[in-house]
Design a protein around this motif. Structure first.
Motif, mmCIF file in Angstrom:
data_model
loop_
_atom_site.group_PDB
_atom_site.id
_atom_site.type_symbol
_atom_site.label_atom_id
_atom_site.label_comp_id
_atom_site.label_asym_id
_atom_site.label_seq_id
_atom_site.Cartn_x
_atom_site.Cartn_y
_atom_site.Cartn_z
ATOM 1 N N MET A 44 0.828 -1.206 0.000
ATOM 2 C CA MET A 44 0.000 0.000 0.000
ATOM 3 C C MET A 44 0.868 1.264 0.000
ATOM 4 S SD MET A 44 -2.910 -1.177 -0.492
ATOM 5 C CE MET A 44 -3.778 0.368 -0.476
ATOM 6 N N ASP A 45 1.849 1.251 -0.860
ATOM 7 C CA ASP A 45 2.779 2.368 -1.035
ATOM 8 C C ASP A 45 2.635 2.822 -2.482
ATOM 9 O OD1 ASP A 45 5.040 3.951 -1.642
ATOM 10 O OD2 ASP A 45 6.308 2.842 -0.259
ATOM 11 N N GLU A 46 2.259 4.057 -2.683
ATOM 12 C CA GLU A 46 2.030 4.611 -4.023
ATOM 13 C C GLU A 46 3.229 4.419 -4.948
ATOM 14 O OE1 GLU A 46 0.103 6.614 -7.114
ATOM 15 O OE2 GLU A 46 -0.781 6.047 -5.200
ATOM 16 N N SER A 47 4.425 4.367 -4.384
ATOM 17 C CA SER A 47 5.624 4.295 -5.228
ATOM 18 C C SER A 47 5.991 2.865 -5.636
ATOM 19 C CB SER A 47 6.817 4.938 -4.523
ATOM 20 O OG SER A 47 7.259 4.154 -3.431
ATOM 21 N N ILE A 48 5.425 1.851 -4.985
ATOM 22 C CA ILE A 48 5.728 0.461 -5.343
ATOM 23 C C ILE A 48 4.534 -0.097 -6.093
ATOM 24 C CG2 ILE A 48 6.332 -1.836 -4.519
ATOM 25 C CD1 ILE A 48 7.673 -0.499 -2.128
ATOM 26 N N ARG A 49 4.767 -0.398 -7.366
ATOM 27 C CA ARG A 49 3.674 -0.772 -8.270
ATOM 28 C C ARG A 49 4.004 -2.083 -8.978
ATOM 29 N NH1 ARG A 49 0.749 3.951 -8.293
ATOM 30 N NH2 ARG A 49 -0.467 3.570 -10.146
ATOM 31 N N GLN A 50 3.013 -2.616 -9.678
ATOM 32 C CA GLN A 50 3.219 -3.874 -10.397
ATOM 33 C C GLN A 50 2.463 -3.880 -11.712
ATOM 34 O OE1 GLN A 50 1.633 -6.949 -7.894
ATOM 35 N NE2 GLN A 50 -0.454 -6.206 -8.027
ATOM 36 N N LEU A 51 3.029 -4.584 -12.651
ATOM 37 C CA LEU A 51 2.363 -4.881 -13.925
ATOM 38 C C LEU A 51 2.261 -6.389 -14.013
ATOM 39 C CD1 LEU A 51 4.032 -2.796 -16.788
ATOM 40 C CD2 LEU A 51 1.687 -2.637 -15.974
ATOM 41 N N MET A 52 1.099 -6.878 -14.389
ATOM 42 C CA MET A 52 0.932 -8.314 -14.586
ATOM 43 C C MET A 52 1.077 -8.610 -16.078
ATOM 44 S SD MET A 52 0.570 -9.544 -11.581
ATOM 45 C CE MET A 52 0.120 -11.227 -11.950
ATOM 46 N N VAL A 53 1.896 -9.584 -16.383
ATOM 47 C CA VAL A 53 2.112 -10.023 -17.762
ATOM 48 C C VAL A 53 1.935 -11.538 -17.755
ATOM 49 C CG1 VAL A 53 3.756 -10.173 -19.662
ATOM 50 C CG2 VAL A 53 3.768 -8.163 -18.161
ATOM 51 N N ASP A 54 0.825 -11.985 -18.327
ATOM 52 C CA ASP A 54 0.436 -13.395 -18.239
ATOM 53 C C ASP A 54 0.457 -13.800 -16.762
ATOM 54 O OD1 ASP A 54 -0.047 -13.529 -20.932
ATOM 55 O OD2 ASP A 54 1.816 -14.529 -21.428
ATOM 56 N N ASN A 55 1.240 -14.792 -16.397
ATOM 57 C CA ASN A 55 1.297 -15.227 -14.998
ATOM 58 C C ASN A 55 2.429 -14.581 -14.210
ATOM 59 O OD1 ASN A 55 -0.880 -17.031 -15.197
ATOM 60 N ND2 ASN A 55 0.445 -18.583 -16.103
#
Length: 90
Positions: A44-55
Motif C-alpha cells: 500500500m505504497d504509491e511508489s511500489i507498483r506492479q504490472l501483470m504479464v500473463d502469470n
C-alpha cells in the motif's frame, strides 16, 4: 529474466521466448507510462507498483523524474516478502 526463460524453456522454447519478449515489452512501456501499474497490495505504497504479464508480475518502484526501478520479476502466485529491496529509502 534469464532464470524465467530457462525455466519455461524446459517445457517449451517458443513459449519461453514469447513470455520473455512480453516481459521486456511491458517494462519498456513503463518508460512512457510509469504509473501504468497498480499499487502492490502488500505494501500500500504509491511508489511500489506492479504490472501483470500473463502469470508474471513485474514489481517496480517509481523514482525521481518519472523513472522506474524494476525491483523483481516473478511468477504471480509467489508471495512478496517485505525484504530490504522493497523498503522505502530514507
Amino acid at each position: 529474466m534469464d532464470d524465467i526463460g530457462e525455466y519455461i524453456a524446459k517445457e517449451s522454447i517458443r513459449y519461453a521466448e514469447l513470455i520473455v519478449s512480453k516481459l521486456f515489452s511491458a517494462a519498456d512501456i513503463l518508460e512512457t507510462y510509469p504509473r501504468r501499474g497498480t499499487i502492490v497490495p502488500q505494501f500500500m505504497d504509491e511508489s511500489i507498483r506492479q504490472l501483470m504479464v500473463d502469470n508474471y508480475r513485474i514489481v517496480y518502484q517509481l523514482a525521481a523524474g518519472d523513472k522506474v526501478n524494476i525491483l523483481t520479476v516473478h511468477h504471480g502466485k509467489r508471495l512478496i516478502s517485505n525484504t530490504r529491496h522493497f523498503k522505502k529509502k530514507k
